[in-house]
Design a protein around this motif. Structure first.
Motif, mmCIF file in Angstrom:
data_model
loop_
_atom_site.group_PDB
_atom_site.id
_atom_site.type_symbol
_atom_site.label_atom_id
_atom_site.label_comp_id
_atom_site.label_asym_id
_atom_site.label_seq_id
_atom_site.Cartn_x
_atom_site.Cartn_y
_atom_site.Cartn_z
ATOM 1 N N ALA A 22 5.472 8.769 -8.254
ATOM 2 C CA ALA A 22 6.153 8.967 -6.968
ATOM 3 C C ALA A 22 5.128 8.832 -5.844
ATOM 4 O O ALA A 22 4.680 9.835 -5.267
ATOM 5 C CB ALA A 22 6.830 10.337 -6.924
ATOM 6 N N PRO A 23 4.743 7.617 -5.508
ATOM 7 C CA PRO A 23 3.656 7.410 -4.544
ATOM 8 C C PRO A 23 3.922 7.986 -3.159
ATOM 9 O O PRO A 23 2.982 8.393 -2.472
ATOM 10 C CB PRO A 23 3.505 5.888 -4.489
ATOM 11 C CG PRO A 23 4.763 5.335 -5.059
ATOM 12 C CD PRO A 23 5.236 6.335 -6.052
ATOM 13 N N THR A 24 5.190 8.050 -2.741
ATOM 14 C CA THR A 24 5.465 8.593 -1.410
ATOM 15 C C THR A 24 5.413 10.118 -1.375
ATOM 16 O O THR A 24 5.519 10.718 -0.310
ATOM 17 C CB THR A 24 6.836 8.115 -0.894
ATOM 18 O OG1 THR A 24 7.862 8.561 -1.783
ATOM 19 C CG2 THR A 24 6.874 6.597 -0.786
ATOM 20 N N GLY A 223 -3.634 -12.631 -3.197
ATOM 21 C CA GLY A 223 -2.445 -12.035 -3.800
ATOM 22 C C GLY A 223 -2.589 -10.569 -4.151
ATOM 23 O O GLY A 223 -1.596 -9.916 -4.509
ATOM 24 N N SER A 224 -3.783 -10.030 -4.061
ATOM 25 C CA SER A 224 -3.985 -8.614 -4.378
ATOM 26 C C SER A 224 -3.438 -7.744 -3.251
ATOM 27 O O SER A 224 -3.366 -8.180 -2.091
ATOM 28 C CB SER A 224 -5.466 -8.316 -4.591
ATOM 29 O OG SER A 224 -6.208 -8.574 -3.413
ATOM 30 N N GLN A 225 -3.045 -6.536 -3.593
ATOM 31 C CA GLN A 225 -2.574 -5.603 -2.582
ATOM 32 C C GLN A 225 -2.982 -4.180 -2.930
ATOM 33 O O GLN A 225 -3.119 -3.824 -4.102
ATOM 34 C CB GLN A 225 -1.066 -5.713 -2.393
ATOM 35 C CG GLN A 225 -0.221 -5.315 -3.581
ATOM 36 C CD GLN A 225 1.274 -5.403 -3.242
ATOM 37 O OE1 GLN A 225 1.692 -6.123 -2.333
ATOM 38 N NE2 GLN A 225 2.080 -4.657 -3.971
ATOM 39 N N TYR A 226 -3.166 -3.402 -1.877
ATOM 40 C CA TYR A 226 -3.590 -2.019 -2.021
ATOM 41 C C TYR A 226 -2.790 -1.174 -1.039
ATOM 42 O O TYR A 226 -2.135 -1.695 -0.126
ATOM 43 C CB TYR A 226 -5.093 -1.884 -1.749
ATOM 44 C CG TYR A 226 -5.947 -2.673 -2.696
ATOM 45 C CD1 TYR A 226 -6.432 -2.100 -3.867
ATOM 46 C CD2 TYR A 226 -6.251 -4.007 -2.435
ATOM 47 C CE1 TYR A 226 -7.204 -2.829 -4.751
ATOM 48 C CE2 TYR A 226 -7.028 -4.759 -3.315
ATOM 49 C CZ TYR A 226 -7.491 -4.162 -4.477
ATOM 50 O OH TYR A 226 -8.242 -4.881 -5.352
ATOM 51 N N HIS A 227 -2.843 0.152 -1.230
ATOM 52 C CA HIS A 227 -2.090 1.056 -0.376
ATOM 53 C C HIS A 227 -2.976 2.198 0.112
ATOM 54 O O HIS A 227 -3.934 2.593 -0.575
ATOM 55 C CB HIS A 227 -0.894 1.654 -1.127
ATOM 56 C CG HIS A 227 0.156 0.651 -1.488
ATOM 57 N ND1 HIS A 227 0.054 -0.157 -2.605
ATOM 58 C CD2 HIS A 227 1.329 0.331 -0.871
ATOM 59 C CE1 HIS A 227 1.130 -0.935 -2.666
ATOM 60 N NE2 HIS A 227 1.914 -0.656 -1.635
ATOM 61 N N LEU A 228 -2.630 2.727 1.282
ATOM 62 C CA LEU A 228 -3.221 3.961 1.783
ATOM 63 C C LEU A 228 -2.089 4.875 2.226
ATOM 64 O O LEU A 228 -1.173 4.440 2.939
ATOM 65 C CB LEU A 228 -4.150 3.693 2.973
ATOM 66 C CG LEU A 228 -5.452 2.943 2.700
ATOM 67 C CD1 LEU A 228 -6.214 2.721 4.007
ATOM 68 C CD2 LEU A 228 -6.333 3.697 1.702
ATOM 69 N N ASN A 229 -2.146 6.130 1.800
ATOM 70 C CA ASN A 229 -1.215 7.150 2.257
ATOM 71 C C ASN A 229 -1.874 7.955 3.366
ATOM 72 O O ASN A 229 -2.952 8.534 3.160
ATOM 73 C CB ASN A 229 -0.818 8.082 1.108
ATOM 74 C CG ASN A 229 0.232 7.474 0.203
ATOM 75 O OD1 ASN A 229 0.508 6.271 0.263
ATOM 76 N ND2 ASN A 229 0.840 8.294 -0.639
#
Length: 283
Positions: A22-24, A223-229
């Protein structure tokens, strides 16, 4: 000063971000350490684009520091070293580079050597215990790159600001920036992509936003992707916290301009002065 040697910074490098099922729901002040994995850090300068950012900022930060007679600077959100290197290039006498991410500091050290042969004085530190890990008093502290939004609780934000305040000289200054989350929360996301994240081929945009979370996705040409919360700080809330911690005067710029419509800037820059004002000046 306390400074780690570069050889002691790199540990076993993780290459995969960990957000769970649950990343969010991941809203923790220390989770950034799992977000800045080595593969993301290695691509960070594609997102920043040092040359483009140098041109877009101009001399804004340098001039703000110079006009206040600053000679010693603590960069508490060093990242890959852009501002630490810039200040050394500009001849500031003391620049100490701190960050909570060992991967970022290692990259910053490499960049210091790459861009001008500077040996950065780096230290890994948690802002909430900054005085424990970094020694000395500074004319200015800079906390740039939207970094303050990694803190998810008000208690952590107040503690970090109090640590910044305590490490400044009696007339010191804190420069802290943030995204214009007011505009994102109230009107949706738009970006001129001109001032902060200047890499032309990298897409940085929110994937999910509510009052307690801005989850950004960063897509790269390969094509790579990353996330920051991150926590979506509202401008006036940040200013209020600064005043309540003790800063006497807080000036806020929108995309480096002193006058702006609140929904126009991509970023706000807060310049908080510690110098005590008497009642007449404060009013």
């Amino acid at each position: 000063m306390t400074a780690d040697h570069r050889s002691g910074l790199r540990g076993p490098a993780s290459t995969v971000q960990e957000f769970g099922d649950a990343p969010t729901e991941v809203r923790e002040s220390t989770h950034y350490k799992h977000e800045y994995v080595q593969t993301f850090v290695d691509k960070w300068d594609e997102l920043i684009d040092w040359r483009a950012r140098y041109a877009s900022e101009g001399r804004f930060f340098v001039d703000q520091l110079r006009t206040r007679g600053v000679t010693s600077v603590l960069d508490v959100a060093t990242g890959t070293g852009f501002h630490s290197v810039r200040l050394l290039e500009e001849g500031f006498e003391t620049v100490v580079s701190a960050d909570g991410s060992a991967e970022m500091l290692a990259k910053a050290f490499d960049n210091g050597m790459k861009f001008g042969g500077h040996v950065l004085r780096v230290v890994q530190a948690d802002w909430r215990w900054l005085n424990r890990d970094v020694h000395g008093e500074y004319d200015a502290i800079i906390c740039l790159g939207n970094s303050f939004t990694h803190l998810f609780s008000e208690r952590d934000r107040r503690k970090a600001l109090a640590e910044f305040y305590a490490m400044l000289s009696h007339d010191g200054v804190l420069i802290l920036d943030q995204r214009n989350y007011d505009a994102i929360l109230d009107n949706g996301f738009t970006s001129t992509h001109r001032y902060y994240y200047c890499g032309d081929d990298v897409v940085a945009e929110p994937e999910y936003v509510d009052d307690g979370l801005a989850r950004f996705r960063y897509r790269f040409p390969d094509g790579s992707q990353y996330h920051l919360n991150m926590f979506p700080l509202r401008k006036d809330y940040t200013r209020r916290l600064m005043h309540e911690v003790g800063f006497q005067r807080v000036d806020t710029y929108g995309d480096f301009q002193s006058t702006y419509a609140d929904d126009e800037p991509d970023f706000f820059v807060h310049i908080a002065e510690k110098a005590y004002l008497d009642q007449e000046d404060a009013e």
